[in-house]
Design a protein around this motif. Structure first.
Motif, short mmCIF file in Angstrom:
data_model
loop_
_atom_site.label_atom_id
_atom_site.label_comp_id
_atom_site.label_asym_id
_atom_site.label_seq_id
_atom_site.Cartn_x
_atom_site.Cartn_y
_atom_site.Cartn_z
N ILE A 64 0.92 -1.24 -0.12
CA ILE A 64 0.06 -0.02 0.22
C ILE A 64 0.64 1.08 -0.01
N ASP A 65 0.80 2.08 -0.95
CA ASP A 65 1.79 3.09 -1.23
C ASP A 65 1.23 4.51 -0.59
N SER A 66 -0.22 4.31 -0.27
CA SER A 66 -0.69 5.74 0.30
C SER A 66 -1.95 5.47 0.83
N GLY A 67 -2.31 6.47 1.57
CA GLY A 67 -3.87 6.53 2.21
C GLY A 67 -3.80 5.59 3.80
N LEU A 68 -2.55 5.25 3.93
CA LEU A 68 -2.39 4.46 5.25
C LEU A 68 -1.41 5.10 6.26
N PHE A 69 -1.84 5.41 7.32
CA PHE A 69 -0.82 6.19 8.31
C PHE A 69 -1.13 5.38 9.67
N GLU A 70 -0.04 5.24 10.30
CA GLU A 70 0.12 4.51 11.66
C GLU A 70 -0.94 3.53 11.69
N GLY A 71 -1.29 2.61 10.78
CA GLY A 71 -2.25 1.49 10.91
C GLY A 71 -3.51 1.87 10.75
N ARG A 72 -4.01 3.16 10.16
CA ARG A 72 -5.21 3.30 9.86
C ARG A 72 -5.39 4.11 8.58
N THR A 73 -6.50 4.10 8.16
CA THR A 73 -6.92 4.91 6.76
C THR A 73 -6.78 6.27 7.10
N THR A 74 -6.32 7.22 6.20
CA THR A 74 -6.42 8.45 6.31
C THR A 74 -7.47 9.30 5.67
N GLY A 75 -8.32 8.72 4.88
CA GLY A 75 -9.28 9.33 4.17
C GLY A 75 -8.79 9.79 2.64
N ALA A 76 -7.42 10.04 2.55
CA ALA A 76 -6.82 10.10 1.27
C ALA A 76 -6.77 8.98 0.42
N PRO A 77 -6.57 9.10 -1.02
CA PRO A 77 -6.52 7.90 -1.78
C PRO A 77 -5.65 6.82 -1.35
N MET A 78 -5.98 5.60 -1.42
CA MET A 78 -5.24 4.31 -1.09
C MET A 78 -4.77 3.78 -2.44
N LEU A 79 -3.70 3.64 -2.70
CA LEU A 79 -3.06 2.92 -3.92
C LEU A 79 -2.55 1.57 -3.28
N ILE A 80 -3.32 0.50 -3.85
CA ILE A 80 -3.05 -0.89 -3.75
C ILE A 80 -2.35 -1.32 -4.72
N ARG A 81 -1.28 -2.04 -4.71
CA ARG A 81 -0.34 -2.49 -5.50
C ARG A 81 0.15 -3.94 -5.23
N ILE A 82 -0.07 -4.75 -6.46
CA ILE A 82 0.21 -6.29 -6.34
C ILE A 82 1.17 -6.60 -7.50
N ALA A 83 2.41 -6.93 -7.14
CA ALA A 83 3.21 -7.27 -8.13
C ALA A 83 2.84 -8.72 -8.92
N ASN A 84 3.05 -8.65 -10.06
CA ASN A 84 2.81 -9.85 -10.75
C ASN A 84 4.16 -10.63 -10.94
N SER A 85 3.87 -11.74 -10.42
CA SER A 85 5.18 -12.80 -10.77
C SER A 85 4.63 -14.01 -11.42
N ASP A 86 5.67 -14.84 -11.61
CA ASP A 86 5.28 -16.01 -12.33
C ASP A 86 4.64 -15.61 -13.80
N VAL A 87 5.27 -14.75 -14.30
CA VAL A 87 4.75 -14.27 -15.60
C VAL A 87 5.53 -14.84 -16.64
N ARG A 88 4.73 -15.86 -17.66
CA ARG A 88 5.66 -16.43 -18.73
C ARG A 88 4.82 -15.87 -20.04
N SER A 89 5.64 -14.97 -20.47
CA SER A 89 5.10 -14.19 -21.79
C SER A 89 5.00 -15.12 -22.87
N GLY A 90 6.03 -15.82 -22.89
CA GLY A 90 6.08 -16.85 -24.19
C GLY A 90 5.08 -17.49 -24.37
N ASP A 91 4.37 -17.95 -23.39
CA ASP A 91 2.98 -18.60 -23.52
C ASP A 91 2.00 -18.00 -24.59
N TYR A 92 1.70 -16.84 -24.61
CA TYR A 92 0.85 -16.12 -25.09
C TYR A 92 1.36 -15.29 -26.48
N SER A 93 2.67 -15.48 -26.96
CA SER A 93 2.87 -14.79 -27.99
C SER A 93 1.96 -14.89 -29.15
#
Lengths: 345, 345, 345, 345
Positions: A64-93
């Protein structure tokens, strides 16, 4: 576009094979206790891995890159990011030349002039439901803090035509064994809603829920209460009875929504999900030559994609309901003031 | 709220027993030839009067107060007003105390603090679909002027469980004779759409159509293509085949929408409509006392309300599609310049 | 809320002292060539470092997590992320108890119930204009690809009351030397716009530009063309003359906007920016005790904050104009199809 | 487009010389006592008739077609209709060929492909501010019912460069005598606002107010607090002091808005209005020939158009503030329940 909601707004972003996917939440009330571990259970439920689900391993490394401060939501926008792993691009070419029928490949090709990221469905991939799920975790946590907690639950109620749990589990196993996936029906229930939620005329609660549900890849039908059965019944058979001034009905035939507003009863709906179709050999056309061509998607798929959708269904239900509670003034911009900082009136 | 659409925006207003109802259209392209007589046929199709439809006589006296100049749309907001006539308020007075189950009466009472106009369903009345129908007339006229005309059609495909036209007509007649209305299913078809229409992620074309369809009072289910049948079928049974680069599919199982975008095939959907329930005696509660009470609505009702909905289904379909065509840049702010006024580049 | 625009939509997120800030762009046309180096020049112009600007070192390490594929935009949402570095949280801890007058500290405290991230202004920090700037880089690149390129330029035209460039540079240097910052006026120019852009009634082009400009922290006034001088002049003095059918005016007194629409002349506006005020000792109240208190913000500030704003002004100008060009159908969802993939009609 | 606001939404419609103009209000709280006579005073203040205002007689015959029931608002959309009378279309016919410089005539011609209703400015006419005024009457009535009433006031503070009331009255009289109109400055004040109103990042309270103010025909500049004076002052001169935890400032230099949020002090802004320019002979081009041409508008104009704008300024102020109060949960969907109907929880 890629944003849903008026006051509790969720935007999804990312592609199946890009660096990451995620959700940007605007309008989350301030003061909700939240930690990264809150997301684990819902993401685990959506994640492949059980019998018959796709072999793709998703770690769902969420930050979470924003919107969270000291363990609580702040009311500002919350950016949730989930990294992609196990990506095998070759499958789809091969998809670049030969689109898969029954997917967004060709429509997206036309819409975006061939510039779209076609790998694994790109922005149209079911992978994005992980971002939805994470947004739903936040929405559901908010709903559970209310004086009368609102609960959003969903479960698979049939698969491949079988409605008995024991039998549909066997049916899914057979689908996995035969490499021939099946569709299914999910039932969603929202409990704890008072009467009067929803907005006339167009933001009917059923309309909003259906809108959000059809955003989930694979959903092809949505019904409330008796749903399609209403169409073959007569008025006498579906007359309900009001049993108290808070809106309680004897039968709740309408599934908790009358005239587009919550009726004070459980909201009950079902969503039909189609089976995966990108397995084996698919008949298509080669975009370069315009001639018939076949494609054998090497990608991973689920024996019953519907089985992974309960947390996604719950997520969009919670997003819709929380947004309506904010519109109705039942949930304000602050859930619980920060008591460590006196001075508020 | 009471507005639908992003660039082609329709707002509905009015109450069943107020002076008038209507629609405000914002974003209608300039240059569309339009006259009051264009509205007649669609309003007539929606109007009660056929066997088994409500006895209320609606003249649908429609006027346009803005946005029209010298017989063509100007691009400015168009206010459509339909005067209410044959309003018998006396029929509905008991509703103030005893709400009808299966209607918006009680939810609206809670939502609007008892201030709502409760006569005949007020703002929640099916009467407002006349305003939707009028807005649809405008949208459909625009769609028919396109180089490849887009057509929105809808028809009743079953009633009271009967799918054969001859049999469902008889079924409706019996419902009228017995005073026991029936529900029905309508099928909508949108033809002429190229591939790629719709907006990821949340403004999926099916999501938008479902949203709009559920705004129509009485709709309780919506499905696309094979719809709920998808849920009991296997992947092998519903694999489609792409037969040309424009998106044409051999079977069109998905009903013209894949991944939320139009696939280049006819869009095909069905909507389930419940039977009227406010006839005879209804069991309810008296809001003043909180005690059980009965109400015998003197109002008028239809033997098969669904039968009047084809123009309404067509209207919301056209609204959604035109809005998406504007978003995709396929329809601009000017349909045809005014050639009587030279000087444009 | 935190999103601006209808079809080209920019959402900003992040806090001054959180892990990152950024922008989510929805509706960027597909097919725009884009690389990370495209962002450098604008970010550099906004970055502190010149004489008299804040001592905070910002690396502006920018990454793009979605919406970009093989060096071109895809049409899907683009997530731009700028990591925060050189974050010294310790500087700001006193703000939790004693808000700085002239900042969002106290209003945000009331709005978010004390839950807001108060470090360095949090979500209200001028730091977020880096995210705006990055979104503007994208918008401006799109505008420059048009057949008639649209250019958005901004420059400081006065500082501390001095309008002569040599003199205002000296004035800023003096402000830096004395530790007493000055305000300034920026002038923006948008060239290349045809007549007719903007949306009646409320989305007047001047209204939209002003809305976006006032979102920039520190802007306290906006005027177009003669602006406030109009108010002291007479009609005869400000009568303009149309010199060609494309809209060209002899004087362009109105600053390129008449009746809320672009007139076919350069759009010219000015924005007044206030001086930084959080230096030295500030008189305030202690929220814990309600008693008077002083605060000496240890944070960094600019001698003339306005000087760093040209790329931000250009950014919001470009965002507004591109959005309107999309609404008017002048820019579609695809800028240039991907020619490596034949098969488009 | 033609709608402003998120939860309290106002749409304007109509043309200067069409049958009627009006406003559609969506999201007005239920339970506000309202009658037609409530609109009279504001419309009278805006109406021409005083020395030096246009000779057009406007009766402003206002009716309400929906959203009102038994003397109180219902919460459903309210359609306000003001019939146009004293319409002399003949006055304006030459505009079809020769557009007036300094008006929307030519931009609208380009935007709407020559299909626009050009009579008297059509949809761009100042006449539409009567509809805004009526919407403002409703918004202001709501604001006055709050526990701490919010008041929106506006007044002319200078005209033709004269700031002393006695002198600017004389200046306007001279403008009327000489047939040479003057511009003016209006000052708006919003009192009773608590701290924390407004939405980061883009829906800053100043941004929203400016957006709405620039929608008013003739407004060319907007500033808050010290406004453009900030730009020539130093930080030491404009440092304010917080004197209490509710946000009260010693000087209120910022005009009641800090960081885009209300600061708990009076909101104070000024709007610059240009003089009327369509009098005497105007130099233009003939659209048919592309050659220079002159036009002598026979229409009516004001010696100081700004003088009629106080109720319009108040209207848009109230619209913005009420919308933000609804967003912040300070005003809910029901203002006061209908006590004649017991049964609410």
């Amino acid at each position: 576009m890629n944003t849903f909601g008026r006051l509790f707004r969720v935007s999804v972003w990312g592609e199946s094979h890009g660096p990451a996917i995620g959700a940007l939440i605007d309008g989350c009330p301030a003061g909700l206790p939240l930690s990264l571990s809150d997301f684990e259970e819902d993401l685990r439920r959506r994640r492949p891995g059980e019998a018959g689900t796709t072999a793709r391993r998703e770690n769902d490394a969420l930050t979470i890159d924003s919107g969270l401060f000291e363990g609580r939501t702040t009311g500002a926008p919350m950016l949730i990011r989930i990294a992609n792993s196990d990506v095998r691009s070759g499958d789809y070419s091969a998809i670049a030349r030969v689109p898969r029928p029954g997917h967004a490949d060709l429509p997206a090709f036309h819409r975006f002039g061939g510039c779209e990221d076609f790998r694994g469905g790109g922005h149209f991939s079911g992978r994005l439901t992980a971002a939805l799920t994470a947004a739903g975790t936040v929405a559901r946590k908010v709903l559970l803090t209310l004086p009368v907690p609102v609960r959003c639950a969903a479960r698979l109620v049939s698969a491949g035509g079988e409605s008995d749990p024991a039998r549909f589990e066997a049916r899914i196993q057979r689908a996995a064994d035969e490499g021939n996936p099946v569709g299914g029906v999910l039932e969603g229930t929202i409990s704890g809603l008072e009467a009067g939620l929803g907005e006339p005329f167009f933001d009917a609660l059923d309309g909003l829920l259906a809108h959000a549900l059809f955003s989930i890849p694979g959903v092809k039908g949505v019904e409330f209460g008796l749903g399609f059965d209403f169409a073959r019944l007569s008025g006498r058979e579906v007359k309900d009875e009001l049993v108290s001034a808070d809106g309680t009905l004897r039968h709740n035939f309408s599934g908790g929504i009358d005239g587009g507003l919550s009726s004070g009863n459980d909201v009950i709906f079902r969503a039909a999900v189609k089976p995966a179709v990108s397995f084996g050999t698919l008949k298509s056309v080669d975009l370069t030559t315009g001639k018939p061509a076949e494609i054998t998607p090497g990608g991973r798929h689920d024996a019953c994609f519907a089985r992974r959708l309960p947390p996604v269904i719950e997520a969009v239900s919670a997003m819709v309901v929380l947004d309506q509670l904010r519109l109705a003034g039942r949930v304000g911009p602050v859930l619980r003031p920060q008591t460590d900082r006196p001075g508020l009136p």
